[in-house]
Design a protein around this motif. Structure first.
Motif, PDB file in Angstrom:
ATOM      1  N   HIS A  14       0.807  -1.231   0.000  1.00  0.00           N
ATOM      2  CA  HIS A  14       0.000   0.000   0.000  1.00  0.00           C
ATOM      3  C   HIS A  14       0.833   1.272   0.000  1.00  0.00           C
ATOM      4  O   HIS A  14       0.309   2.347  -0.281  1.00  0.00           O
ATOM      5  N   THR A  15       2.126   1.178   0.321  1.00  0.00           N
ATOM      6  CA  THR A  15       2.964   2.371   0.322  1.00  0.00           C
ATOM      7  C   THR A  15       3.565   2.660  -1.057  1.00  0.00           C
ATOM      8  O   THR A  15       4.212   3.686  -1.243  1.00  0.00           O
ATOM      9  N   SER A  20      -0.813   3.300  -3.007  1.00  0.00           N
ATOM     10  CA  SER A  20      -1.230   4.523  -2.315  1.00  0.00           C
ATOM     11  C   SER A  20      -2.450   5.154  -2.981  1.00  0.00           C
ATOM     12  O   SER A  20      -3.350   5.663  -2.304  1.00  0.00           O
ATOM     13  N   TRP A  21      -2.484   5.127  -4.318  1.00  0.00           N
ATOM     14  CA  TRP A  21      -3.680   5.604  -5.023  1.00  0.00           C
ATOM     15  C   TRP A  21      -4.886   4.740  -4.659  1.00  0.00           C
ATOM     16  O   TRP A  21      -6.000   5.250  -4.441  1.00  0.00           O
ATOM     17  N   LEU A  49       3.264  12.135   0.323  1.00  0.00           N
ATOM     18  CA  LEU A  49       2.828  13.445  -0.151  1.00  0.00           C
ATOM     19  C   LEU A  49       1.314  13.591  -0.130  1.00  0.00           C
ATOM     20  O   LEU A  49       0.782  14.663   0.172  1.00  0.00           O
ATOM     21  N   ALA A  50       0.598  12.510  -0.462  1.00  0.00           N
ATOM     22  CA  ALA A  50      -0.862  12.558  -0.484  1.00  0.00           C
ATOM     23  C   ALA A  50      -1.473  12.140   0.848  1.00  0.00           C
ATOM     24  O   ALA A  50      -2.700  12.065   0.964  1.00  0.00           O
ATOM     25  N   ASP A  51      -0.617  11.872   1.838  1.00  0.00           N
ATOM     26  CA  ASP A  51      -1.088  11.460   3.160  1.00  0.00           C
ATOM     27  C   ASP A  51      -2.083  10.302   3.035  1.00  0.00           C
ATOM     28  O   ASP A  51      -3.154  10.292   3.661  1.00  0.00           O
ATOM     29  N   ALA A  52      -1.688   9.312   2.218  1.00  0.00           N
ATOM     30  CA  ALA A  52      -2.584   8.197   1.920  1.00  0.00           C
ATOM     31  C   ALA A  52      -2.799   7.284   3.114  1.00  0.00           C
ATOM     32  O   ALA A  52      -3.720   6.467   3.121  1.00  0.00           O
ATOM     33  N   GLY A  53      -1.956   7.406   4.138  1.00  0.00           N
ATOM     34  CA  GLY A  53      -2.124   6.587   5.327  1.00  0.00           C
ATOM     35  C   GLY A  53      -2.955   7.229   6.408  1.00  0.00           C
ATOM     36  O   GLY A  53      -3.107   6.660   7.492  1.00  0.00           O
ATOM     37  N   ARG A  54      -3.522   8.389   6.123  1.00  0.00           N
ATOM     38  CA  ARG A  54      -4.227   9.160   7.154  1.00  0.00           C
ATOM     39  C   ARG A  54      -5.363   8.378   7.801  1.00  0.00           C
ATOM     40  O   ARG A  54      -5.513   8.379   9.028  1.00  0.00           O
TER      41      ARG A  54
END
Length: 356
Positions: A14-15, A20-21, A49-54
């Motif tokens: 997922h990273t 991530s998308w 950069l997109a803080d996809a893990g938020r």
């Protein structure tokens, strides 16, 4: 996409760029996501950069570590598993073939064995590549029953991953015993994806964007090579549609699926770079790299008729629009814009293309 609301989803890799998308997309539609991966593979990267893990749970781990992977799946209690973790670069597979096979083959074995042992999972999609086919440089697209193979260690290891998937499906998740195991297992084969947030070394678009951003001509190893280019959300939509149907319909659709662009969007590398240069502006250019390089296929296309007929999937973005969205994302980032907001904006714009 209403299907994904409150679904428990486990995503490996997922990273990474595609992962991530995917996590941003699942978050936007209310899924409860657990991601399992190594730290982001590049700096910078889309995940950070997109803080996809938020809004998801992240477990840092290696798919080669079976015990840790199994524990993470057991803890997450997922209903659906999307396996994206991989060593995904052809050139890197020549540099370290052992690692490539270890990650791509044994990583798949570990995911499927963990699913088998933990129980409770209903839908599994193993993401491989368009390069799983024995490439004969045909002018027509490869179909799912065509012979698997692969010249380089990356392609070959992904073909092996497909064979592992088939073996687990036949041995442990057969349709005849579905009432006992409850698992529907499929695989997804997609082409060369492009989009904002990819900094993978030795990949065309990241190399081009890096060169253009630094005012340098990009060096092309194989400008005449033709690939099935597509925007990153196109195959991800296919993965999600396949995972959903495996969940709702059981093993009837268990098997491999191609998710490639329209035939007209299989373009030579030279065409891609010249059009990227026009969109980027500022005198961007390219030149031929005359050095010695390992073998790469010269021509590759996919036939996605099966996905269209059985899933209702089809590409919605032409390659020229995919290039526009990609350049727009990188320019937005270069100008200090909100990368997470831009990524979500593009996800929502793509979702609208699927509205009736």
């Amino acid at each position: 996409m209403k299907f994904w609301q409150d679904k428990r989803v486990f995503v490996t890799g997922h990273t990474g760029f595609k992962g991530s998308w995917l996590c941003l997309w699942l978050e936007a539609h209310g899924a409860k996501v657990t991601g399992y991966a190594l730290p982001p593979p590049t700096q910078p990267n889309h995940f950070d950069l997109a803080d996809a893990g938020r809004a998801i749970k992240t477990v840092i781990g290696d798919v080669r570590d079976y015990e840790r992977l199994r524990a993470a799946i057991a803890d997450a209690e997922p209903e659906l598993v999307l396996h994206l973790a991989a060593q995904s670069v052809v050139k890197a597979s020549y540099a370290d073939p052992r690692e490539t096979y270890d990650v791509n083959v044994m990583g798949t074995v570990n995911v499927l064995e963990a699913v088998r042992k933990v129980g409770g999972v209903r839908s599994v999609v193993n993401v491989t590549t368009d390069k799983v086919y024995e490439n004969r440089e045909w002018l027509w697209g490869y179909r799912e029953p065509d012979t698997l193979g692969g010249h380089d260690p990356y392609s070959n290891s992904k073909a092996c991953s497909e064979l592992v998937t088939s073996s687990f499906r036949d041995s442990f998740f057969p349709e005849a015993a579905f009432a006992e195991h409850g698992v529907s297992l499929g695989s997804a084969r997609a082409g060369n994806v492009i989009g904002g947030g990819d900094w993978t070394a030795n990949q065309l678009v990241p190399d081009v964007i890096h060169a253009f951003a630094h005012g340098e001509p990009v060096m092309l190893r194989n400008p005449g090579a033709t690939r099935p280019w597509q925007f990153v959300l196109e195959p991800l939509k296919g993965y999600l549609m396949l995972a959903e149907r495996l969940y709702t319909d059981g093993p009837a659709l268990a098997g491999g699926f191609n998710f490639g662009p329209a035939d007209a969007d299989a373009k030579p590398v030279r065409w891609m770079v010249e059009n990227l240069a026009k969109l980027w502006g500022g005198g961007a250019s390219w030149s031929q790299d005359t050095g010695k390089h390992p073998h790469e296929a010269g021509f590759l296309k996919l036939d996605s008729s099966k996905a269209h007929s059985l899933l209702g999937w089809e590409p919605r973005l032409r390659v020229d629009t995919a290039l526009e969205w990609t350049v727009e994302w990188y320019k937005h980032r270069a100008q200090g814009g909100d990368v997470r907001a831009k990524s979500i904006e593009q996800i929502r714009a793509y979702d609208r293309l699927w509205e009736p």
